[in-house]
Design a protein around this motif. Structure first.
Motif, PDB file in Angstrom:
ATOM      1  N   ALA B  27     -39.516 -79.468   6.612  1.00  0.00           N
ATOM      2  CA  ALA B  27     -40.653 -80.160   7.156  1.00  0.00           C
ATOM      3  C   ALA B  27     -42.089 -80.430   6.284  1.00  0.00           C
ATOM      4  CB  ALA B  27     -41.007 -79.655   8.517  1.00  0.00           C
ATOM      5  N   LEU B  28     -41.815 -79.697   4.968  1.00  0.00           N
ATOM      6  CA  LEU B  28     -42.920 -80.186   4.090  1.00  0.00           C
ATOM      7  C   LEU B  28     -43.786 -81.293   4.227  1.00  0.00           C
ATOM      8  CD1 LEU B  28     -44.570 -78.936   1.478  1.00  0.00           C
ATOM      9  CD2 LEU B  28     -42.711 -80.338   0.174  1.00  0.00           C
ATOM     10  N   GLY B  29     -45.221 -81.192   4.429  1.00  0.00           N
ATOM     11  CA  GLY B  29     -45.970 -82.294   4.723  1.00  0.00           C
ATOM     12  C   GLY B  29     -47.083 -82.276   3.951  1.00  0.00           C
ATOM     13  N   GLU B  30     -48.118 -81.861   4.441  1.00  0.00           N
ATOM     14  CA  GLU B  30     -49.432 -81.899   3.581  1.00  0.00           C
ATOM     15  C   GLU B  30     -49.380 -80.722   2.217  1.00  0.00           C
ATOM     16  OE1 GLU B  30     -52.103 -84.087   4.005  1.00  0.00           O
ATOM     17  OE2 GLU B  30     -50.525 -85.041   5.336  1.00  0.00           O
ATOM     18  N   ASP B 105     -34.457 -67.981   3.498  1.00  0.00           N
ATOM     19  CA  ASP B 105     -34.074 -69.439   2.952  1.00  0.00           C
ATOM     20  C   ASP B 105     -35.053 -69.919   2.159  1.00  0.00           C
ATOM     21  OD1 ASP B 105     -32.621 -71.697   2.577  1.00  0.00           O
ATOM     22  OD2 ASP B 105     -32.438 -72.349   4.600  1.00  0.00           O
ATOM     23  N   LEU B 106     -35.394 -71.185   2.133  1.00  0.00           N
ATOM     24  CA  LEU B 106     -36.482 -71.566   1.191  1.00  0.00           C
ATOM     25  C   LEU B 106     -38.039 -71.631   1.893  1.00  0.00           C
ATOM     26  CD1 LEU B 106     -34.827 -74.997   0.454  1.00  0.00           C
ATOM     27  CD2 LEU B 106     -34.463 -72.911  -0.751  1.00  0.00           C
ATOM     28  N   GLY B 107     -38.175 -71.071   2.932  1.00  0.00           N
ATOM     29  CA  GLY B 107     -39.606 -71.160   3.626  1.00  0.00           C
ATOM     30  C   GLY B 107     -40.207 -70.025   3.391  1.00  0.00           C
ATOM     31  N   ALA B 108     -40.027 -69.140   2.446  1.00  0.00           N
ATOM     32  CA  ALA B 108     -41.017 -67.990   2.624  1.00  0.00           C
ATOM     33  C   ALA B 108     -42.083 -68.195   1.303  1.00  0.00           C
ATOM     34  CB  ALA B 108     -40.520 -66.706   2.338  1.00  0.00           C
ATOM     35  N   VAL B 109     -42.551 -69.523   1.460  1.00  0.00           N
ATOM     36  CA  VAL B 109     -43.775 -69.873   0.470  1.00  0.00           C
ATOM     37  C   VAL B 109     -44.644 -70.777   1.333  1.00  0.00           C
ATOM     38  CG1 VAL B 109     -41.918 -71.630  -0.070  1.00  0.00           C
ATOM     39  CG2 VAL B 109     -44.040 -71.086  -1.537  1.00  0.00           C
ATOM     40  N   GLY B 110     -45.844 -71.054   0.825  1.00  0.00           N
ATOM     41  CA  GLY B 110     -46.806 -71.623   1.621  1.00  0.00           C
ATOM     42  C   GLY B 110     -48.050 -71.841   0.713  1.00  0.00           C
ATOM     43  N   THR B 111     -48.912 -72.769   0.921  1.00  0.00           N
ATOM     44  CA  THR B 111     -50.261 -73.036   0.290  1.00  0.00           C
ATOM     45  C   THR B 111     -51.293 -72.903   1.421  1.00  0.00           C
ATOM     46  OG1 THR B 111     -49.174 -74.205  -1.325  1.00  0.00           O
ATOM     47  CG2 THR B 111     -51.474 -74.456  -1.298  1.00  0.00           C
ATOM     48  N   ALA B 112     -52.384 -72.038   1.145  1.00  0.00           N
ATOM     49  CA  ALA B 112     -53.585 -72.114   1.895  1.00  0.00           C
ATOM     50  C   ALA B 112     -54.838 -72.302   1.277  1.00  0.00           C
ATOM     51  CB  ALA B 112     -53.393 -70.958   2.834  1.00  0.00           C
ATOM     52  N   GLN B 113     -55.904 -72.372   2.010  1.00  0.00           N
ATOM     53  CA  GLN B 113     -57.233 -72.147   1.371  1.00  0.00           C
ATOM     54  C   GLN B 113     -57.876 -70.647   1.971  1.00  0.00           C
ATOM     55  OE1 GLN B 113     -59.133 -75.920   2.691  1.00  0.00           O
ATOM     56  NE2 GLN B 113     -59.089 -76.673   0.480  1.00  0.00           N
ATOM     57  N   TRP B 114     -58.048 -70.069   0.854  1.00  0.00           N
ATOM     58  CA  TRP B 114     -58.457 -68.487   1.566  1.00  0.00           C
ATOM     59  C   TRP B 114     -59.985 -68.718   1.420  1.00  0.00           C
ATOM     60  CZ3 TRP B 114     -54.537 -66.222   3.963  1.00  0.00           C
ATOM     61  CH2 TRP B 114     -53.275 -66.549   3.484  1.00  0.00           C
ATOM     62  N   GLN B 248     -38.472 -76.839  -5.412  1.00  0.00           N
ATOM     63  CA  GLN B 248     -37.830 -76.805  -4.380  1.00  0.00           C
ATOM     64  C   GLN B 248     -37.571 -77.943  -3.603  1.00  0.00           C
ATOM     65  OE1 GLN B 248     -37.918 -72.086  -2.426  1.00  0.00           O
ATOM     66  NE2 GLN B 248     -38.841 -73.890  -1.194  1.00  0.00           N
ATOM     67  N   ILE B 249     -36.462 -78.443  -3.270  1.00  0.00           N
ATOM     68  CA  ILE B 249     -36.216 -79.707  -2.580  1.00  0.00           C
ATOM     69  C   ILE B 249     -36.486 -79.593  -1.078  1.00  0.00           C
ATOM     70  CG2 ILE B 249     -34.644 -81.598  -1.901  1.00  0.00           C
ATOM     71  CD1 ILE B 249     -33.109 -81.029  -4.654  1.00  0.00           C
ATOM     72  N   ALA B 250     -37.189 -80.547  -0.511  1.00  0.00           N
ATOM     73  CA  ALA B 250     -37.668 -80.441   0.931  1.00  0.00           C
ATOM     74  C   ALA B 250     -36.455 -81.082   1.754  1.00  0.00           C
ATOM     75  CB  ALA B 250     -38.967 -80.635   1.128  1.00  0.00           C
ATOM     76  N   ARG B 251     -36.626 -82.456   1.282  1.00  0.00           N
ATOM     77  CA  ARG B 251     -35.723 -83.540   1.818  1.00  0.00           C
ATOM     78  C   ARG B 251     -34.990 -84.380   0.767  1.00  0.00           C
ATOM     79  NH1 ARG B 251     -40.539 -83.199   4.839  1.00  0.00           N
ATOM     80  NH2 ARG B 251     -41.369 -85.027   3.273  1.00  0.00           N
ATOM     81  N   GLU B 265     -35.550 -90.874  -0.789  1.00  0.00           N
ATOM     82  CA  GLU B 265     -36.617 -90.255  -1.608  1.00  0.00           C
ATOM     83  C   GLU B 265     -36.236 -88.763  -1.426  1.00  0.00           C
ATOM     84  OE1 GLU B 265     -39.778 -91.083  -2.784  1.00  0.00           O
ATOM     85  OE2 GLU B 265     -38.590 -92.700  -3.204  1.00  0.00           O
ATOM     86  N   VAL B 266     -36.169 -88.288  -2.664  1.00  0.00           N
ATOM     87  CA  VAL B 266     -35.983 -86.814  -2.803  1.00  0.00           C
ATOM     88  C   VAL B 266     -37.420 -86.362  -2.917  1.00  0.00           C
ATOM     89  CG1 VAL B 266     -34.995 -84.880  -4.045  1.00  0.00           C
ATOM     90  CG2 VAL B 266     -33.680 -87.011  -3.879  1.00  0.00           C
ATOM     91  N   THR B 267     -37.686 -85.387  -2.177  1.00  0.00           N
ATOM     92  CA  THR B 267     -39.078 -84.824  -2.031  1.00  0.00           C
ATOM     93  C   THR B 267     -39.116 -83.445  -2.164  1.00  0.00           C
ATOM     94  OG1 THR B 267     -39.482 -84.794   0.374  1.00  0.00           O
ATOM     95  CG2 THR B 267     -40.049 -87.091  -0.964  1.00  0.00           C
ATOM     96  N   GLY B 268     -40.228 -82.939  -2.591  1.00  0.00           N
ATOM     97  CA  GLY B 268     -40.289 -81.140  -2.684  1.00  0.00           C
ATOM     98  C   GLY B 268     -41.698 -80.829  -3.188  1.00  0.00           C
ATOM     99  N   ALA B 269     -41.740 -79.521  -3.701  1.00  0.00           N
ATOM    100  CA  ALA B 269     -42.952 -78.766  -4.093  1.00  0.00           C
ATOM    101  C   ALA B 269     -42.551 -77.918  -5.316  1.00  0.00           C
ATOM    102  CB  ALA B 269     -43.618 -77.973  -2.889  1.00  0.00           C
ATOM    103  N   ALA B 270     -43.248 -77.904  -6.260  1.00  0.00           N
ATOM    104  CA  ALA B 270     -43.119 -77.046  -7.321  1.00  0.00           C
ATOM    105  C   ALA B 270     -44.084 -76.116  -7.889  1.00  0.00           C
ATOM    106  CB  ALA B 270     -42.413 -77.777  -8.576  1.00  0.00           C
ATOM    107  N   TRP B 271     -43.972 -74.864  -8.114  1.00  0.00           N
ATOM    108  CA  TRP B 271     -45.117 -74.127  -8.372  1.00  0.00           C
ATOM    109  C   TRP B 271     -44.817 -72.916  -9.555  1.00  0.00           C
ATOM    110  CZ3 TRP B 271     -42.266 -74.246  -4.156  1.00  0.00           C
ATOM    111  CH2 TRP B 271     -41.272 -72.952  -3.819  1.00  0.00           C
TER     112      TRP B 271
END
Lengths: 367, 367
Positions: B27-30, B105-114, B248-251, B265-271
């Motif tokens: 469900a990766l969005g913003e 699974d893949l979801g023990a990762v996130g991005t926040a403003q601290w 990681q591939i989200a969709r 559309e293959v989408t995801g995030a990388a860090w």
């Protein structure tokens, strides 16, 4: 795997492969444990090394890396050290709950005369760089550890010493009680680390490596380490080192019968990792009262002292539990309980020896 | 135990007690993960702390030990840092053999403003003594570990940082994405350690202690450490620190259907833990060939970059496996296999996303 039936006659098998054998402690006799009676602790199969092709590599933070043959080592000044060596898990079978590891009774301890060269003489030849911290000793023994997610796979046995200890009294031994080192005891060369638990006495030694940071190998962290409590931080994992003070009763053996109203010789040995044992006490009433035992051996640093106590067996038949405890010249003594932070190591609470007081001498009596 | 149903709606429960919840990564969005969607990693029950009575203790090798209230901290310069935080065990469910620990699974990762204060500002007030080495961060969360012989009993969560990292960019955060820190995320104060795996980001922080030796606590050795290979010594246990580079591939999500001959559309995030991600590639043929994806986000140190790739779905129906891999500005990229020395941590091999190419659009297609 490779212990000779002749050499290990009388030893008690605790694990067949790798070979882990203990001394029947109730048979304690001379101060020096005979080679064939000395306990054997192996982590992997005993490696087969040839004296001619074997070399000791000295490397890392040294001015002159070395590759030494057995003849090179024999050309250095020879030193003989008598020392008591105890496995850090000696007595583990007496822990409740059961702890993982070899289930040693009382016999993973022994005393031998080791002959070889001082590690400090070898290090002096290599020239240790300033700013060095530790000496990692690595053996030829290796194998695969299988605990998933916890272990590093295929490894050699290795253990480190602080540089100060390495250059104090550590011996690289090629002989044991005047005999060439047997394969089971580390042929052709093993470390002997006076006052430390046996895991530091690396057998089948092949590499001496000087480092500038604490070695964090498997046998320094997951194995052979304990949780040290501090006031202000959570417990920390600390590598095992110095032996704790400890007395063990050899005779009577557990469940022996002793005759009511007789005199029973309670005998055993006591040792400590620092200084000497200065006192051994025996209790026959569940630690309500303690009486001093007498030493059979003089006080010598690093060597156990055999002791005996003439116990007046009570007149009433029934079960009695004997306890012994030692105190050393640093004032350390044995506590009644086992600190759970030690896990399956450093077991030095007084181990109960249950005996049965019988009305007559019809049943066997301890000598 | 205490996560609010409202706040954690949509999260996937991996462990009920202690509470371990992961984001549905598909469900990766913003670019910023909403607080209610941010993964939660707890080792013990969530402690209940009161803002009024809570204090941060700064002690150890400091000139002036401190006890700071939340108001004291708010009086220091406020800093906001955007950073991606990944649990060191993220992706563990994809390991074979199964590794102990929470099966993320893949979801023990996130991005926040601290938002909070820099640890270096706090340390400057306390005055760190020269010769100091590490900063140990300790949380209010505590409990009993039960693995016999391996664990130190009743402990607090604690983790150390090298002094250099602690005084570089580590934040003590009291707000997350503009909201006061929730209990599940460490109220009233947590560490945020840019570029490091999440285990360093101690929650419910109560103590900052300066030491002169490496901290060897449970979560630094038995947990959250890996076996580092070296050329000349057996593997050594090293505390986990910097995040490895990872895409990681989200969709499409695993087992989604995609229409033959369409554009998907293959989408995801990388860090990555050091520098920035400079390249993401996608393979639809089992890593025979790779094609560059496009970034949706600019390169910012410590923050993931969402990416997308317009995949020409092959005309023939059948199973296809998608892979993505990232490369960072330090030239690090992802290897095909998992180094067993990492155990259940640092899982950054390209994770296969199996999809089904279908002849028509009658089944659901990824957006």
């Amino acid at each position: 795997m490779s212990h000779s039936p002749a050499r290990s006659a009388g030893l008690i098998i605790r694990q067949v492969s790798p070979s882990n054998l203990e001394t029947p402690f109730h048979a304690l006799g001379e101060r020096i444990t005979a080679n064939g009676q000395f306990y054997q602790r192996s982590h992997f199969p005993v490696p087969t090394l040839q004296a001619e092709s074997w070399r000791l590599t000295v490397r890392g933070r040294v001015m002159s890396p070395l590759k030494l043959s057995l003849d090179d080592l024999r050309a250095l000044p020879e030193t003989t050290v008598t020392t008591t060596m105890e496995c850090a898990g000696n007595g583990r079978v007496h822990l409740s709950p059961r702890m993982p590891g070899v289930q040693w009774d009382l016999g993973a301890v022994g005393t031998a005369q080791w002959t070889g060269v001082l590690l400090r003489d070898v290090l002096q030849h290599a020239g240790v760089e300033s700013g060095s911290l530790e000496v990692v000793l690595q053996g030829a023994d290796c194998g695969t550890l299988t605990d998933p997610g916890r272990t590093p796979g295929d490894i050699h046995y290795a253990r480190s010493l602080p540089l100060a200890k390495a250059t104090e009294d550590v011996l690289l031994a090629y002989a044991m009680n005047g005999q060439p080192l047997a394969p089971d005891h580390g042929f052709p060369l093993r470390a002997v680390v006076p006052g430390w638990y046996g895991m530091a006495a690396v057998k089948w030694l092949t590499t001496v490596q000087i480092t500038d940071r604490p070695f964090q190998g498997f046998f320094q962290t997951v194995d052979y380490a304990y949780w040290q409590q501090t006031d202000d931080l959570p417990p920390q994992l600390v590598p095992l080192s110095t032996m704790l003070v400890k007395a063990q009763i050899a005779r009577p053996a557990p469940h022996d019968a002793v005759v009511a109203g007789s005199h029973c010789e309670v005998t055993g040995a006591a040792w400590t990792g620092e200084g000497v044992v200065t006192r051994v006490e025996v209790s026959a009433d569940g630690s309500e009262s303690w009486a001093d035992a007498d030493f059979l051996d003089p006080a010598e640093t690093g060597v156990w002292r055999r002791w005996h106590y003439s116990w007046d067996v009570p007149p009433r038949p029934g079960p009695v539990t004997l306890l012994a405890r030692a105190t050393d010249s640093a004032g350390r003594t044995q506590c009644a309980g086992h600190d759970p932070g030690r896990g399956g190591y450093m077991i030095n609470f007084p181990l109960p020896v249950p005996v049965t007081v019988t009305p007559t001498s019809s049943t066997s009596e301890a000598p």
